[in-house]
Design an enzyme around this catalytic site. Structure first.
Site, mmCIF file in Angstrom:
data_model
loop_
_atom_site.group_PDB
_atom_site.id
_atom_site.type_symbol
_atom_site.label_atom_id
_atom_site.label_comp_id
_atom_site.label_asym_id
_atom_site.label_seq_id
_atom_site.Cartn_x
_atom_site.Cartn_y
_atom_site.Cartn_z
ATOM 1 N N ASP A 166 3.694 24.198 -1.280
ATOM 2 C CA ASP A 166 5.081 24.074 -1.739
ATOM 3 C C ASP A 166 5.697 22.726 -1.362
ATOM 4 O O ASP A 166 6.901 22.631 -1.085
ATOM 5 C CB ASP A 166 5.929 25.225 -1.193
ATOM 6 N N SER A 170 0.837 -1.200 0.000
ATOM 7 C CA SER A 170 0.000 0.000 0.000
ATOM 8 C C SER A 170 0.874 1.254 0.000
ATOM 9 O O SER A 170 1.691 1.422 -0.890
ATOM 10 C CB SER A 170 -0.954 -0.044 1.194
ATOM 11 N N HIS A 200 -7.199 -5.437 -1.321
ATOM 12 C CA HIS A 200 -6.048 -4.584 -1.038
ATOM 13 C C HIS A 200 -5.058 -5.223 -0.062
ATOM 14 O O HIS A 200 -3.846 -5.039 -0.178
ATOM 15 C CB HIS A 200 -6.540 -3.245 -0.474
#
Length: 429
Positions: A352, A143, A405
């Site tokens: 940023d 993951s 998953h």
């Protein structure tokens, strides 16, 4: 610092490293990073290469194995396994409202900017320099751990012999908004599967949602149970055996008493065990930032949700679970997140963030990579994973619908064995 012990028939060595919080200021504030080394009894005296495991998340410590099984059993045949507690998790200077309450919100946010994948990889390289400075090692990421693998390939391929990824190939370029647009569609599909499979589940969850809307119900950790919180159980319907656990929980949610319908105390206790937001705050604080490159998330999941009104529960509408989305209301409803609300907003507004990936570097990657891509994965968009796979040199993948998953948790020995064979061009055993 290290210490040795034996458990589950395995030799375990506990390592603790003092590393810079900010690698631009190596002599500045230091944090502790913990890693547990495992070796099988028959290999204790052998000089074996390392396989480093990067846990999913972000914000979760490495697994604490209780037995020699799953992918660890396969790995220990030829590796020493290093289970890394990523900075801020487990025993690695864990982040919580308690650990941050001595500084103000602006300082909290600035501190937390050092807990993304870039510094996790810097930590790993610093540890390699101490444990095996003249050797490359292998890495495995599940993951978010797969995101870390891509970052390792991008930033420090010289330290790697080979790499493995399960359920975690990120987009290299897409904005968080695009990721969540795809994810909401996947969550819709998982909801459809869930409610089709468990024919009375919609009735059960609707009754419960209506009850908590009209009554003040407190979960075991003290918070008021809301419909939004109930929807978070959807984190589990994208996992192997997760739909069953959710359904069994719903079956026991409401009980009849002399005072009328009440929420079962058993439900209220088990509900808390299904969610990790109070205990693992990095997940809520930094989850959206794992997609950010020179842009702000601005609470992406919350904004994109406006395109999917099906998830906004109202009486008379079908109830839908959400998935791996983080919302600003977490920091108003979860007790241990409330003190971090302002810091969370500052992180969501941060525009940023550094670039995570260099496309040219990854296109010319020479480290062998084998990845398992799960076509039915609710958490990682298959098409974006395939898109990235084409852009990374020496990456081979196994596309399968066999697993959800968390497949490596359920059938890890087979999955890792297959990936090792794929990476090395061997016949499957």
């Amino acid at each position: 610092m290290k210490s040795d012990l034996t458990f589950a028939g395995l030799k375990a060595i506990k390592h603790s490293f003092s590393l810079p919080l900010d690698y631009a200021k190596p002599e500045g504030e230091q944090i502790k990073v913990f890693a547990r080394e495992l070796v099988s009894p028959e290999n204790q005296g052998k000089s074996l290469p390392y396989l480093v495991f990067f846990q999913g998340g972000p914000g979760f410590g490495a697994i604490r194995p209780a037995a020699n099984g799953g992918w660890i059993k396969r790995a220990l045949k030829e590796f020493r396994v290093l289970l890394l507690d990523q900075r801020g998790t487990g025993l690695s200077s864990p982040v919580s409202y308690l650990s941050l309450n001595h500084i103000n919100s602006e300082e909290q946010a600035q501190y937390l900017t050092h807990f993304r994948a870039d510094n996790i990889i810097r930590d790993a390289e610093a540890i390699r320099a101490q444990l095996c400075p003249n050797e490359k090692w292998s890495i495995l990421g599940q993951s978010f751990g797969g995101f870390c693998v891509l970052k390792y390939l991008n930033d420090a391929p010289h330290g790697l012999k080979e790499a493995y990824i399960t359920g975690g190939i990120p987009s290299l370029t897409r904005h968080a908004d695009e990721v969540y647009q795809a994810t909401y569609k996947r969550v819709l599909a998982k909801n459809q599967d869930f409610f089709k499979r468990f024919s009375d589940a919609q009735t059960l969850i609707t009754r419960l949602a209506e009850h908590v809307s009209k009554h003040e119900v407190r979960i075991a950790t003290g918070e008021r149970l809301t419909v939004e919180m109930l929807q978070l159980l959807g984190l589990n319907i994208g996992m192997e055996q997760g739909p069953e656990s959710v359904y069994y929980l719903l079956e026991q949610a409401l009980i009849e008493t002399e005072s009328g319908t009440q929420v079962n105390p058993l439900f209220l206790a088990q509900f808390c065990q299904q969610l990790d937001f109070n205990t693992n705050p990095i997940f809520a604080l930094l989850h959206e930032s794992i997609y950010c490159q020179s842009s702000a998330s601005n609470w992406s999941a919350q904004r994109v949700r406006s395109q999917f009104n099906q998830f906004n529960y109202e009486a008379g509408k079908p109830f839908l679970f959400t998935g791996e989305m983080v919302y600003p209301w977490f920091f108003e409803q979860f007790t241990n997140l409330k003190p971090l609300k302002h810091a969370a907003n500052l992180l969501a507004e941060k525009s940023d963030w550094s670039q995570l990936y260099d496309l040219d570097t990854l296109a010319h990657n020479q480290v062998p990579v084998a990845a398992a891509i799960y076509s039915e994965d609710m958490f990682v968009e298959m098409n974006y994973s395939l898109e990235t796979a084409k852009r990374v040199g020496e990456l081979k993948y196994w596309l399968t619908s066999e697993y959800e998953h968390n497949g490596i948790r359920m059938d890890g020995e087979h999955i890792l064995d297959r990936l090792i064979a794929l990476n090395r061009g061997e016949q499957l055993r």
